[in-house]
Scaffold this active site. Structure first.
Site, short mmCIF file in Angstrom:
data_model
loop_
_atom_site.label_atom_id
_atom_site.label_comp_id
_atom_site.label_asym_id
_atom_site.label_seq_id
_atom_site.Cartn_x
_atom_site.Cartn_y
_atom_site.Cartn_z
N ASN A 135 -6.40 -37.42 -19.44
CA ASN A 135 -5.59 -37.63 -18.23
C ASN A 135 -5.56 -39.14 -17.95
OD1 ASN A 135 -4.33 -37.67 -15.76
ND2 ASN A 135 -5.56 -36.00 -14.88
N TYR A 142 -8.72 -44.08 -11.24
CA TYR A 142 -10.14 -44.11 -10.87
C TYR A 142 -10.78 -45.45 -11.23
CZ TYR A 142 -9.65 -39.12 -10.00
OH TYR A 142 -9.26 -37.91 -9.52
#
Length: 171
Positions: A135, A142
């Site tokens: 992903n 993040y």
């Protein structure tokens, strides 16, 4: 708490399930078969399982709204509800999704800042999460938000064992 972030109430189970399936499908359908996705929804996102998660005293779901529409959601766990790292000083983000039509509007950053504030209010020292190794958009997000890799764990996607990266953000 910001005006547009609200705790998901127990009577919002159907909405939570619908948004969960929609966002999961949008995120992972290009990389997984429809059969696999359907099995995952039946196993991991059925009403009984989601109701139990909503009722768990150490788990909380939050919706983020834009113009009175749910734009995404978050699930956080502390103490016994954490899935891998069961650390009193930690808060786990188990689910973090923004609906496709609301992406790239700063909502992910707003929801993450809310999560960091929540963790600080609860005297947590760090936040951790698992994210699928493939992903790439989520991994970039993040990293930008200050998370770093601390390990891996297997993720059972309806019998297909995939690898999640474990990421941590120190507070």
């Amino acid at each position: 708490m910001p005006d547009n972030i609200k705790i998901c109430k127990k009577n919002q189970l159907d909405l939570l399930r619908a948004i969960s399936i929609e966002t999961y499908r949008d995120t992972f359908s290009n990389s997984n078969s429809e059969t696999l996705m359907t099995h995952y929804f039946q196993d991991a996102l059925n009403k009984e399982k989601l109701q139990a998660e909503l009722n768990h005293p150490n788990s909380t779901f939050y919706f983020i709204y834009v113009a009175k529409k749910v734009a995404g959601f978050l699930k956080v766990n502390v103490m016994s509800a954490q899935t891998d790292i069961k650390d009193y000083h930690a808060l786990e983000i188990e689910r973090f999704y923004i609906r496709k039509s609301f992406l790239r509007k700063g909502l992910g950053k707003q929801l993450m800042n809310f999560t960091c504030d929540l963790a600080r209010q609860e005297n947590k020292e760090f936040i951790w999460l698992g994210v699928w190794e493939n992903n790439i958009p989520a991994l970039h997000f993040y990293k930008k938000m200050g998370f770093y890799k601390i390990g891996t764990h297997p993720f059972n996607m309806a019998g297909d064992i995939q690898t999640d990266l474990l990421l941590q953000k120190d507070l």
